[in-house]
Design an enzyme around this catalytic site. Structure first.
Site: not given
Length: 281
Positions: A42-44, A225
């Site tokens: 779960l990047d960003g 992501t």
């Protein structure tokens, strides 16, 4: 008829239309192989907050809303297992106030899982928290243990949440567990049998059995992501033969179409992935 009534009916119509379109899309996808297990990094979340001039914590809250939508899509598609990288051991090195906020948000959302109307309760989701859980704040660890206990009999869908996790830590944990197994007292018959089969050595099957992720099959797809192509010490052991997908969108911006595209690419690569996986065994 009031505006509120019209607005409510319009929202209901749009929701029903969206559900119909998803069913149609998923029925088309079902012609090909459907992944059994999808993992997400779960990047960003922080970059999303900065991009939209929000408080840093609001990015994580937006990310949680995106997660619920993605879990629903995976469930409807027929994906059995979903794993998310929620919090790395390395994340404890962030600013203390940020770590404290994330721990508080995590506790809040875990408690929310146990409500009757929650996704977990409505869809029959079994929840596992994986990692070095003793590193979590006590309230979060207690809530996580409660969630695992309460959902233990659910069988429709499995959600694995990696917290206080890194893949290297998981491997070290597995080696320690293997060593403990080999050091257990044995009676004379067991000792003779072990010597005959040379089971005193740690083997591949021993390591994999003692991994945190032994609860689920290896992922078929790993989605990260923000366009990043790093694994960031996540499932290094389990992703040797899975399809990697890196959409440019920040995690809170992820959509149904990103999931569809990842599955289509997985289906296209499936014969090769299956062939290479079979060589491993």
């Amino acid at each position: 008829m009031g505006d509120d009534s019209i607005g409510g009916r319009l929202s209901e119509f749009i929701g029903n239309l969206g559900g119909f379109l998803r069913k149609f899309i998923f029925s088309v996808l079902s012609v090909g192989p459907i992944p059994n297990h999808i993992a997400f990094i779960l990047d960003g979340n922080r970059r999303y907050a900065k991009k939209h001039n929000l408080k840093e914590g609001d990015g994580h809250r937006a990310g949680f809303v995106a997660l619920l939508s993605m879990l629903k899509y995976c469930y409807e598609l027929g994906v059995k297992y979903v794993t998310i990288y929620a919090f790395s051991i390395d994340n404890f090195n962030r600013r203390p106030d940020e770590v404290q906020y994330i721990m508080g948000l995590m506790h809040e959302k875990i408690e929310g899982m146990l409500k009757e109307e929650s996704f977990v309760r409505s869809y029959g989701v079994r929840v596992h928290f994986l990692g070095d859980l003793k590193l979590l704040h006590q309230s979060v660890r207690i809530a996580a243990e409660k969630a695992m206990r309460v959902t233990a009999n659910n069988t429709k869908f499995v959600l694995l949440i990696c917290v206080a996790y890194t893949s290297t830590n998981e491997t070290v944990h597995s080696v320690h567990q293997c060593f403990k197994e080999k050091r257990r007292p044995m009676d004379k018959f067991q000792e003779e049998e072990q010597q005959q089969q040379q089971q005193g050595l740690i083997k591949l099957v021993d390591l994999e059995r003692n991994m945190y992720m032994a609860l689920a099959p290896d992922p078929d797809i790993l989605v990260r992501t923000s366009g990043e192509t790093r694994l960031s010490n996540f499932l290094l052991w389990q992703t040797a033969f899975c399809y990697l997908y890196s959409p440019a969108k920040l995690w809170p911006e992820i959509s149904l179409w990103n999931l569809v595209w990842s599955v289509l690419n997985f289906q296209r690569a499936y014969p090769y992935l299956l062939k290479t996986k079979m060589k491993r065994y």
